[in-house]
Design a protein around this motif. Structure first.
Motif, PDB file in Angstrom:
ATOM      1  N   PHE A  81      14.459  -0.318  15.898  1.00 25.99           N
ATOM      2  CA  PHE A  81      13.162   0.260  16.268  1.00 25.99           C
ATOM      3  C   PHE A  81      12.819   1.439  15.478  1.00 25.99           C
ATOM      4  CE2 PHE A  81      11.674   3.825  18.798  1.00 25.99           C
ATOM      5  CZ  PHE A  81      10.586   3.370  19.513  1.00 25.99           C
ATOM      6  N   ALA A  82      13.673   1.847  14.772  1.00 22.45           N
ATOM      7  CA  ALA A  82      13.274   3.111  13.950  1.00 22.45           C
ATOM      8  C   ALA A  82      12.221   2.804  12.617  1.00 22.45           C
ATOM      9  CB  ALA A  82      14.655   3.765  13.069  1.00 22.45           C
ATOM     10  N   TYR A  83      12.885   1.355  12.124  1.00 22.39           N
ATOM     11  CA  TYR A  83      11.997   1.025  11.087  1.00 22.39           C
ATOM     12  C   TYR A  83      10.586   0.621  11.395  1.00 22.39           C
ATOM     13  CZ  TYR A  83      10.274  -2.561   7.594  1.00 22.39           C
ATOM     14  OH  TYR A  83       9.657  -3.183   6.937  1.00 22.39           O
ATOM     15  N   VAL A  84      10.523  -0.359  12.675  1.00 24.07           N
ATOM     16  CA  VAL A  84       9.227  -0.735  13.184  1.00 24.07           C
ATOM     17  C   VAL A  84       8.386   0.282  13.722  1.00 24.07           C
ATOM     18  CG1 VAL A  84       8.377  -2.230  14.645  1.00 24.07           C
ATOM     19  CG2 VAL A  84      10.201  -2.904  13.591  1.00 24.07           C
ATOM     20  N   GLN A  85       8.909   1.045  14.369  1.00 26.14           N
ATOM     21  CA  GLN A  85       8.009   2.209  15.244  1.00 26.14           C
ATOM     22  C   GLN A  85       7.892   3.516  14.571  1.00 26.14           C
ATOM     23  OE1 GLN A  85       6.212   1.054  18.200  1.00 26.14           O
ATOM     24  NE2 GLN A  85       5.197   3.149  18.072  1.00 26.14           N
ATOM     25  N   GLY A  86       8.969   3.857  14.165  1.00 25.65           N
ATOM     26  CA  GLY A  86       9.210   5.209  13.602  1.00 25.65           C
ATOM     27  C   GLY A  86       8.559   5.430  12.208  1.00 25.65           C
ATOM     28  N   THR A  87       8.625   4.097  11.472  1.00 22.87           N
ATOM     29  CA  THR A  87       8.228   4.303  10.153  1.00 22.87           C
ATOM     30  C   THR A  87       6.963   3.741   9.674  1.00 22.87           C
ATOM     31  OG1 THR A  87      10.737   4.318   9.280  1.00 22.87           O
ATOM     32  CG2 THR A  87       9.066   3.691   7.591  1.00 22.87           C
ATOM     33  N   ILE A  88       6.935   2.393   9.942  1.00 24.04           N
ATOM     34  CA  ILE A  88       5.797   1.381   9.714  1.00 24.04           C
ATOM     35  C   ILE A  88       4.723   1.944  10.781  1.00 24.04           C
ATOM     36  CG2 ILE A  88       4.684  -0.751   9.931  1.00 24.04           C
ATOM     37  CD1 ILE A  88       7.390  -1.924   8.798  1.00 24.04           C
ATOM     38  N   GLY A  89       5.050   1.888  12.042  1.00 24.78           N
ATOM     39  CA  GLY A  89       4.229   2.570  13.012  1.00 24.78           C
ATOM     40  C   GLY A  89       3.665   3.890  12.874  1.00 24.78           C
ATOM     41  N   LEU A 121      11.674   9.356  15.578  1.00 23.11           N
ATOM     42  CA  LEU A 121      11.601   7.992  15.851  1.00 23.11           C
ATOM     43  C   LEU A 121      12.258   7.266  14.570  1.00 23.11           C
ATOM     44  CD1 LEU A 121       8.681   7.412  18.249  1.00 23.11           C
ATOM     45  CD2 LEU A 121      10.908   8.124  18.639  1.00 23.11           C
ATOM     46  N   GLY A 122      11.868   7.639  13.368  1.00 27.72           N
ATOM     47  CA  GLY A 122      12.276   7.004  12.243  1.00 27.72           C
ATOM     48  C   GLY A 122      13.633   7.401  11.736  1.00 27.72           C
ATOM     49  N   VAL A 123      13.879   8.768  11.493  1.00 27.67           N
ATOM     50  CA  VAL A 123      15.009   9.001  10.576  1.00 27.67           C
ATOM     51  C   VAL A 123      16.158   9.244  11.680  1.00 27.67           C
ATOM     52  CG1 VAL A 123      16.498  10.886   9.607  1.00 27.67           C
ATOM     53  CG2 VAL A 123      13.974  10.015   8.929  1.00 27.67           C
ATOM     54  N   LEU A 124      15.873   9.973  12.817  1.00 27.73           N
ATOM     55  CA  LEU A 124      17.097  10.314  13.758  1.00 27.73           C
ATOM     56  C   LEU A 124      17.553   9.465  14.764  1.00 27.73           C
ATOM     57  CD1 LEU A 124      16.070  13.896  14.654  1.00 27.73           C
ATOM     58  CD2 LEU A 124      17.839  13.254  13.100  1.00 27.73           C
ATOM     59  N   VAL A 125      16.489   8.422  14.907  1.00 28.03           N
ATOM     60  CA  VAL A 125      16.959   7.214  15.924  1.00 28.03           C
ATOM     61  C   VAL A 125      17.743   6.243  15.179  1.00 28.03           C
ATOM     62  CG1 VAL A 125      16.112   5.052  16.916  1.00 28.03           C
ATOM     63  CG2 VAL A 125      15.008   7.434  17.428  1.00 28.03           C
ATOM     64  N   MET A 126      17.444   6.245  13.767  1.00 26.48           N
ATOM     65  CA  MET A 126      18.282   5.205  12.819  1.00 26.48           C
ATOM     66  C   MET A 126      19.742   5.888  12.793  1.00 26.48           C
ATOM     67  SD  MET A 126      17.430   3.989   9.039  1.00 26.48           S
ATOM     68  CE  MET A 126      16.235   2.957   9.718  1.00 26.48           C
ATOM     69  N   VAL A 127      19.701   7.125  12.652  1.00 25.40           N
ATOM     70  CA  VAL A 127      21.115   8.221  12.565  1.00 25.40           C
ATOM     71  C   VAL A 127      21.908   7.922  13.883  1.00 25.40           C
ATOM     72  CG1 VAL A 127      22.392  10.222  12.653  1.00 25.40           C
ATOM     73  CG2 VAL A 127      20.370   9.743  10.997  1.00 25.40           C
ATOM     74  N   ALA A 128      21.153   7.835  15.177  1.00 20.06           N
ATOM     75  CA  ALA A 128      21.785   7.623  16.142  1.00 20.06           C
ATOM     76  C   ALA A 128      22.436   6.162  16.376  1.00 20.06           C
ATOM     77  CB  ALA A 128      21.101   7.971  17.385  1.00 20.06           C
ATOM     78  N   GLY A 129      21.635   5.250  15.966  1.00 22.32           N
ATOM     79  CA  GLY A 129      21.983   3.926  15.879  1.00 22.32           C
ATOM     80  C   GLY A 129      23.086   3.463  15.029  1.00 22.32           C
ATOM     81  N   GLY A 134      13.184  -9.883  29.314  1.00 24.26           N
ATOM     82  CA  GLY A 134      11.956 -10.103  28.873  1.00 24.26           C
ATOM     83  C   GLY A 134      11.577  -9.141  27.558  1.00 24.26           C
ATOM     84  N   GLY A 135      12.438  -8.519  27.025  1.00 26.72           N
ATOM     85  CA  GLY A 135      12.316  -7.528  25.913  1.00 26.72           C
ATOM     86  C   GLY A 135      12.606  -8.462  24.824  1.00 26.72           C
ATOM     87  N   LEU A 136      12.407  -7.491  23.558  1.00 28.10           N
ATOM     88  CA  LEU A 136      12.665  -8.108  22.157  1.00 28.10           C
ATOM     89  C   LEU A 136      14.033  -7.791  21.859  1.00 28.10           C
ATOM     90  CD1 LEU A 136       9.226  -7.430  20.550  1.00 28.10           C
ATOM     91  CD2 LEU A 136       9.949  -9.541  21.501  1.00 28.10           C
ATOM     92  N   GLY A 137      14.673  -6.944  22.184  1.00 31.23           N
ATOM     93  CA  GLY A 137      16.043  -6.490  22.232  1.00 31.23           C
ATOM     94  C   GLY A 137      16.311  -6.037  20.655  1.00 31.23           C
ATOM     95  N   LEU A 138      15.367  -5.086  19.987  1.00 32.30           N
ATOM     96  CA  LEU A 138      15.568  -4.466  18.700  1.00 32.30           C
ATOM     97  C   LEU A 138      16.832  -3.251  19.082  1.00 32.30           C
ATOM     98  CD1 LEU A 138      11.845  -3.634  17.548  1.00 32.30           C
ATOM     99  CD2 LEU A 138      13.237  -5.893  17.321  1.00 32.30           C
ATOM    100  N   SER A 139      17.494  -3.076  18.090  1.00 34.92           N
ATOM    101  CA  SER A 139      18.611  -2.124  17.706  1.00 34.92           C
ATOM    102  C   SER A 139      17.770  -0.816  17.556  1.00 34.92           C
ATOM    103  CB  SER A 139      19.491  -2.541  16.749  1.00 34.92           C
ATOM    104  OG  SER A 139      18.863  -2.541  15.724  1.00 34.92           O
ATOM    105  N   PRO A 140      18.443   0.141  17.643  1.00 33.93           N
ATOM    106  CA  PRO A 140      17.744   1.419  17.164  1.00 33.93           C
ATOM    107  C   PRO A 140      17.346   1.653  15.914  1.00 33.93           C
ATOM    108  CG  PRO A 140      20.000   1.818  18.890  1.00 33.93           C
ATOM    109  CD  PRO A 140      19.841   0.379  18.308  1.00 33.93           C
ATOM    110  N   GLN A 141      18.334   1.006  14.974  1.00 31.92           N
ATOM    111  CA  GLN A 141      18.053   0.821  13.782  1.00 31.92           C
ATOM    112  C   GLN A 141      16.585   0.211  13.596  1.00 31.92           C
ATOM    113  OE1 GLN A 141      20.924   0.258  14.856  1.00 31.92           O
ATOM    114  NE2 GLN A 141      22.579   0.783  13.623  1.00 31.92           N
TER     115      GLN A 141
END
Length: 431
Positions: A277-285, A158-166, A268-275
């Motif tokens: 999301f990777a920072y918020v959920q995959g790294t900090i989360g 969720l951190g590295v590969l999602v950012m790569v995909a984005g 109604g969503g927050l509209g985060l980009s994959p990059q």
């Protein structure tokens, strides 16, 4: 089961436990978390996503049914290597199928289903494999190692590969190709883990293969024996209710929260980009989740299971109010979103510690591995059912009303916590 000692079983656990649990975590995180993002990016609706991805928990619900077959055929080491090979091939198959519009969604879903059965079998086998080859004292010391490397796959995926995909989406302007590359990378990582585990896993055999003596009647007897010894445990009814209802709120929010972060603002969503999301959920989360788990284990050691029950129930439920706040405030800055994810993930890590400690407590004794698997099946059933309905309710009510209704389910968590707290024998200090 009697532990057999051999030169191979004396191999240092540090050589194989980390990679074994990374091999466990990789397909699980793909199935339960990455699939949400992939299906959303490929245009699937929220209700359909939660239905399909929650249904993938069915193998974990049903795995006690085929556990006797696994236990009576071949060795645990053979099952581990076979399922890791199967996972590698299935990840490569998904990578190819994602780029083929004719394979979407039927073939992709079929491959995910096969990987779910493979992952559930791998998960089932490594529990007893670990217990048979490591002394009880070392098992306690390796609890944190197992959890850390299992969860490390979360930040890799969720951190590295999602950012790569984005980033690939931006560069190539091709969503399908971008996610195909990610799945090929995952297949490569799975292959590396398979090759390493082939040489690193202890080769001692705890028994000779008994597949030739296996019959359907024998498999049925073993399953019934496992089930009977589980249901006749003291406080079995309370244990099942706790395992079933404590995680209802988590089942409702687990998948919806991810979709909420990346969904368009117009719905109604927050509209985060994959990059993002990777920072918020995959790294900090991820860091918050690990920190919460460490704090939870420390609290259990210091204060005992009983005294930690209600604080941990509160930690699991109350921080989810952040999604109510986010759905109404709809912040555009990453700072408040990141802070909310930190609070929720830390609370989840802290709050679930008592749940897994209790699962370990009720599964101790004769047939402990089988009973642990049955407890996991109960938990998976709860997460599956609530997850299936969560997307439908979002479709009907929208994110704001859904998160408010979700908070009402916290009553169930506190109710079963009170019931377990009232059981005289549920004392963490004894265990």
């Amino acid at each position: 089961m009697r532990r057999l000692h051999s030169p191979a079983s004396s191999r240092s656990p540090w050589l194989w436990v980390p990679t074994l649990y990374m091999a466990k975590g990789l397909p699980y995180m793909v199935i339960m978390m990455l699939s949400l993002l992939v299906f959303k990016r490929l245009g699937m609706g929220t209700a359909a996503i939660t239905f399909h991805t929650s249904s993938l928990l069915l193998p974990w619900v049903l795995k006690p049914l085929w556990r006797p077959f696994v236990d009576l055929n071949f060795t645990r080491r053979a099952w581990i290597l076979f399922t890791e090979l199967l996972t590698t091939l299935l990840l490569a198959g998904i990578a190819w199928s994602v780029t083929e519009k004719s394979s979407w969604p039927g073939t992709v879903l079929l491959l995910f289903w096969l990987m779910a059965f493979s992952s559930a079998t791998h998960d089932m086998v490594i529990v007893s494999f670990f217990r048979l080859r490591i002394s009880e004292d070392d098992q306690e010391r390796f609890v944190y190692v197992r959890r850390l490397f299992f969860r490390l796959t979360m930040t890799i995926i969720l951190g590295v590969l999602v950012m790569v995909a984005g980033n690939l989406e931006v560069i190539t302007r091709n969503i399908r190709y971008s996610w195909s590359v990610v799945f090929y990378v995952l297949a490569g990582l799975s292959l590396l883990l398979l090759i390493y585990n082939f040489f690193a896993l202890p080769k001692a055999v705890e028994r000779t293969p008994r597949g030739r003596n296996t019959s359907l009647a024998k498999l049925r007897r073993v399953f019934h024996s496992n089930l009977q010894t589980f249901v006749h445990k003291e406080h079995a009814a309370s244990a099942v209710m706790f395992l079933l209802l404590y995680v209802v709120i988590e089942g409702l929010v687990a998948k919806v929260s991810i979709l909420f972060l990346v969904d368009r603002g117009s719905i109604g969503g927050l509209g985060l980009s994959p990059q993002e999301f990777a920072y918020v959920q995959g790294t900090i989360g991820f860091l918050s989740l690990v920190g919460g788990g460490v704090a939870g284990n420390y609290a259990l050691r210091q204060y005992g299971f009983r005294r930690c029950l209600f604080p941990m129930a509160a930690a699991l439920t109350l921080p989810k109010l952040v999604f109510v706040y986010l759905s109404f405030d709809m912040p555009e800055s990453l700072l408040p979103i990141s802070l909310c994810v930190i609070v929720e993930q830390a609370g989840y890590g802290f709050g679930m510690t008592s749940y897994f400690r209790y699962l370990s407590m009720v599964s101790r004794g004769h047939r402990s591995a089988a009973h642990y698997g049955m407890g996991v099946a109960v938990m998976s059933f709860s997460l599956m059912v609530t997850g299936i309905f969560s997307g439908l309710w979002v479709h009907i009510f929208g994110y704001r009303k859904f998160f408010v209704l979700m908070m009402l389910s916290s009553v169930l968590t506190f109710a079963v916590t009170y019931r377990i707290h009232a059981d005289a024998d549920c004392d963490g200090e004894k265990n």
